[in-house]
Design an enzyme around this catalytic site. Structure first.
Site, mmCIF file in Angstrom:
data_model
loop_
_atom_site.group_PDB
_atom_site.id
_atom_site.type_symbol
_atom_site.label_atom_id
_atom_site.label_comp_id
_atom_site.label_asym_id
_atom_site.label_seq_id
_atom_site.Cartn_x
_atom_site.Cartn_y
_atom_site.Cartn_z
ATOM 1 N N ARG A 76 56.137 -69.796 -14.069
ATOM 2 C CA ARG A 76 55.415 -69.764 -12.790
ATOM 3 C C ARG A 76 55.397 -68.325 -12.282
ATOM 4 N NH1 ARG A 76 57.367 -71.084 -6.768
ATOM 5 N NH2 ARG A 76 55.334 -70.701 -5.842
ATOM 6 N N HIS A 121 51.390 -65.785 -3.012
ATOM 7 C CA HIS A 121 52.824 -65.739 -2.732
ATOM 8 C C HIS A 121 53.069 -64.538 -1.808
ATOM 9 C CE1 HIS A 121 56.913 -67.191 -4.381
ATOM 10 N NE2 HIS A 121 57.188 -66.379 -3.386
ATOM 11 N N GLU A 166 54.943 -71.777 0.205
ATOM 12 C CA GLU A 166 55.757 -71.837 1.429
ATOM 13 C C GLU A 166 55.027 -71.410 2.698
ATOM 14 O OE1 GLU A 166 59.512 -69.891 0.851
ATOM 15 O OE2 GLU A 166 60.232 -71.489 -0.449
ATOM 16 N N ASN A 308 60.081 -76.467 -3.153
ATOM 17 C CA ASN A 308 61.088 -75.398 -3.256
ATOM 18 C C ASN A 308 62.301 -75.829 -2.454
ATOM 19 O OD1 ASN A 308 59.247 -73.851 -4.623
ATOM 20 N ND2 ASN A 308 59.034 -72.267 -3.051
ATOM 21 N N TYR A 310 66.566 -74.799 -1.467
ATOM 22 C CA TYR A 310 67.770 -73.969 -1.595
ATOM 23 C C TYR A 310 69.006 -74.572 -0.920
ATOM 24 C CZ TYR A 310 64.783 -70.485 -3.711
ATOM 25 O OH TYR A 310 63.931 -69.849 -4.571
ATOM 26 N N GLU A 378 60.872 -74.182 -7.256
ATOM 27 C CA GLU A 378 61.936 -73.182 -7.074
ATOM 28 C C GLU A 378 63.240 -73.870 -6.717
ATOM 29 O OE1 GLU A 378 61.382 -69.960 -4.205
ATOM 30 O OE2 GLU A 378 59.311 -69.744 -4.886
HETATM 31 C C1 BGC Z 1 60.529 -67.682 -1.948
HETATM 32 C C2 BGC Z 1 60.906 -66.621 -2.956
HETATM 33 C C3 BGC Z 1 62.280 -66.053 -2.601
HETATM 34 C C4 BGC Z 1 63.282 -67.178 -2.693
HETATM 35 C C5 BGC Z 1 64.744 -66.777 -2.500
HETATM 36 C C6 BGC Z 1 61.668 -68.585 -1.529
HETATM 37 O O1 BGC Z 1 61.590 -68.779 -0.162
HETATM 38 O O2 BGC Z 1 59.415 -68.418 -2.384
HETATM 39 O O3 BGC Z 1 59.913 -65.659 -2.999
HETATM 40 O O4 BGC Z 1 62.639 -64.967 -3.374
HETATM 41 O O5 BGC Z 1 62.959 -68.135 -1.715
HETATM 42 O O6 BGC Z 1 65.032 -66.408 -1.211
#
Ligand code: BGC
Length: 481
Positions: A76, A121, A166, A308, A310, A378
């Site tokens: 990607r 992006h 995002e 995405n 985290y 992601e």
């Molecule tokens: C984004 C990336 C970023 C990653 C880590 C995401 O919000 O799409 O570009 O590097 O988080 O913070």
């Protein structure tokens, strides 16, 4: 030991501004990030820029060697709008931009790696920003024209398109705050204007694909939404409500208009922003409305849910004091505080390790977005460097384990998993200091030597065996590209 489901594709991701460098090569025009990073008082924590970063414009072949080494199913990456269309408009295509992206796509296909292409992006052409960027309703035309150029130039070979990466981060950090370009700081207003226009521009790009290209090119087109999870600090009714409000502000603003049968912005956001706007003396809500025609136009316009993820935040209104945030603002509209509780911190707070949150977020998408095919576009964790990145391996293992729970127990239709990121790169307002790479990049070296971290060896192993073995830790060997 857990077997990965048959058909789950594994890949890695990057983005143009974060890796390409060559910010003014040939006829490339400046993007909003070029302009922001070049300011004297830029907000980039370590004072770096994306001017050169990984120099992938020059060294993309080595990136592809790394992808081959890992054995990924797909890569990607994103296209820089101002590199391909130097005027921002579709009147002029850059020859060198075209050649660069053709080279990447062709080289990937020659090596059996599927290109998954993000159209946007974050690196908007600055001249379009000067005309209002994502706050100008005409951007649907501009973005639609750009998308059509992409389909025409590359759609014979690219079968998976991601329109916008995002929308929340673009609108909130760039239009509502000063963290990201274009730093408008129009809090409580700008992020909502951008939200509406991004939904409509995405829908335009999808409709163009659907009507003009799908039949011949036979690909798919969708949007990627940051889908970190939000929930109450406790199970009290109040906290649960705060968590649900936060989820609708953070994710629902973008997913609801596109993925639900009802369409439009979510009820909770409409209600809260209308009430606050009234208290604040605005003649109407700061959240713009969609017309009925726009609601119908945006509904059902994503062939998959780009996801995405985290971390997770926990919300409460217990001690929330109006005035903690600017008035009006997005955070004040949510009207709650959040915490990461005592979970293990990452190098950046948004990577606090809460693996069960990804399962809950996937289930939320299944339940609230009509059970779509989900492409995890992601997932990953940042560090401050070091080759033996056991903490990143541990993050990946625990998150993947939770993804497998979502697939096997909640029957979420997850079709891809993407590690962010292939290599260290320009991490937006954290600059080059926070490292998300499976490969380390030596930014002091002219050739930007790339060295495999332990996590690269771990990911290579799981791709080859398609088994998640929580006990497996690779032995670090020196492998450079
Ligand atoms: C984004 C990336 C970023 C990653 C880590 C995401 O919000 O799409 O570009 O590097 O988080 O913070």
């Amino acid at each position: 030991m857990r077997k990965l489901p048959h058909g789950l594709k594994l890949g890695v991701a990057t983005a143009s501004y974060q890796i390409e460098g060559a910010w003014n090569a040939a006829d490339k025009a400046p993007s909003i990030w070029d302009i922001m990073c070049h300011q004297k008082e830029s907000r980039i924590k370590d004072g770096t820029t994306g001017d050169d970063t990984c120099k992938s414009y020059e060294f993309y072949k080595r990136d592809i060697e790394m992808l081959k080494f890992l054995g990924v199913d797909f890569y990607r990456f994103s296209i820089s709008w101002p590199r391909l269309l130097p005027t921002g408009f579709a009147n002029q295509i850059s020859e060198s931009g075209l050649e660069y992206y053709n080279n990447i796509i062709n080289e990937l296909l020659e090596n059996n790696i599927e290109p998954v292409v993000t159209m946007f992006h974050w690196d908007l052409p600055q001249n379009l920003q000067d005309l209002g960027g994502w706050a100008n309703p005409l951007i649907s035309d501009w973005f639609g024209d750009y998308a059509r150029v992409l389909y025409k130039l590359f759609g014979d070979r690219v079968k998976t398109w991601i329109t916008i990466n995002e929308p929340k981060q673009i609108g909130l950090f760039g239009y509502g705050m000063t963290r990201f370009a274009p730093q408008l700081n129009a809090h409580g207003i700008g992020e909502y204007l951008a939200a509406k226009q991004m939904v409509l521009a995405h829908a335009r790009a999808w409709h163009i694909y659907d009507k003009e290209f799908r039949e011949t090119q036979k690909g798919v087109c969708g949007i990627t939404i940051a889908t970190d999870f939000r929930e109450g600090v406790t199970d009290s009714q109040e906290d649960v409500e705060a968590g649900m409000d936060a989820m609708d502000f953070e994710v629902g603003l973008y997913s609801h208009p596109i993925f639900t049968s009802k369409g439009g912005f979510p009820e909770r956001t409409i209600r809260r922003i209308a009430e606050k706007s009234k208290e604040q003396g605005y003649p109407k809500s700061r959240l713009p409305e969609f017309t009925q025609e726009e609601i119908e136009y945006a509904k059902g316009t994503s062939d998959f849910y780009g996801f995405n993820h985290y971390s997770t935040k926990f919300y409460t209104r217990d001690n929330y004091k109006p005035g903690t945030h600017p008035i009006p603002s997005y955070d004040d509209d949510i009207g709650a505080d959040f915490t990461y509780l005592d979970y293990e911190k990452g190098a950046v707070p948004h990577c606090t390790v809460i693996p069960h949150g990804i399962r809950k977020a996937l289930k939320w998408v299944k339940d609230n977005c009509n059970d779509p095919p989900i492409m995890i576009t992601e997932n990953g964790s940042g560090t401050f460097g070091g080759l033996n990145d056991l903490e990143r391996i541990s993050y990946y293992k625990r998150y993947l384990n939770s993804v497998l729970d979502a697939i096997e127990q909640d029957h979420c239709n997850v079709i891809t998993y993407t590690a962010w990121s292939l290599m260290d790169n320009f991490e937006w307002d954290s600059g080059l200091s926070v490292k998300f790479g499976l490969f380390e990049v030596d930014f002091d070296d002219d050739k930007r030597l790339r060295t495999a971290r332990s996590s690269a060896l771990w990911y290579k192993d799981i791709i080859a065996k398609r088994i998640l073995d929580v006990d497996y830790v690779p032995k670090l060997k020196e492998i450079t590209f």
